[in-house]
Design a protein around this motif. Structure first.
Motif, mmCIF file in Angstrom:
data_model
loop_
_atom_site.group_PDB
_atom_site.id
_atom_site.type_symbol
_atom_site.label_atom_id
_atom_site.label_comp_id
_atom_site.label_asym_id
_atom_site.label_seq_id
_atom_site.Cartn_x
_atom_site.Cartn_y
_atom_site.Cartn_z
ATOM 1 N N ASP A 67 0.857 -1.180 0.000
ATOM 2 C CA ASP A 67 0.000 0.000 0.000
ATOM 3 C C ASP A 67 0.895 1.233 0.000
ATOM 4 N N ASN A 68 0.295 2.388 0.032
ATOM 5 C CA ASN A 68 1.077 3.622 -0.040
ATOM 6 C C ASN A 68 1.201 4.334 1.297
ATOM 7 N N TYR A 69 0.846 3.661 2.380
ATOM 8 C CA TYR A 69 0.969 4.283 3.694
ATOM 9 C C TYR A 69 2.414 4.224 4.161
ATOM 10 N N PRO A 70 2.857 5.237 4.894
ATOM 11 C CA PRO A 70 4.223 5.207 5.414
ATOM 12 C C PRO A 70 4.388 4.074 6.429
ATOM 13 N N LYS A 71 5.555 3.487 6.410
ATOM 14 C CA LYS A 71 5.866 2.400 7.337
ATOM 15 C C LYS A 71 7.130 2.770 8.101
ATOM 16 N N TYR A 72 7.122 2.473 9.382
ATOM 17 C CA TYR A 72 8.232 2.839 10.252
ATOM 18 C C TYR A 72 8.707 1.639 11.048
#
Length: 56
Positions: free
Chosen positions: A22-27
């Motif tokens: 997906d295009n959500y930021p991941k940390y």
């Protein structure tokens, strides 16, 4: 707490996030110094994040 102890640990933390398409930021949050941005996943130092008042 840290992913710098071994390559296995680093793989274990990054692999699940890399499998999410997906295009959500991941940390990845740890107590170690940030070492890299890998495949769009951002490695942040948790104490620095809190001290600087940074938001996700």
């Amino acid at each position: 707490m840290t992913i710098m102890s071994s390559q296995e640990t680093e793989e274990r933390e990054y692999r699940p996030l890399e499998s999410i398409k997906d295009n959500y930021p991941k940390y990845v949050l740890t107590r170690s110094d940030p070492i890299q941005h890998r495949n769009g996943i951002i490695h942040k130092n948790m104490p620095d994040l809190m001290q600087n008042g940074e938001l996700f």
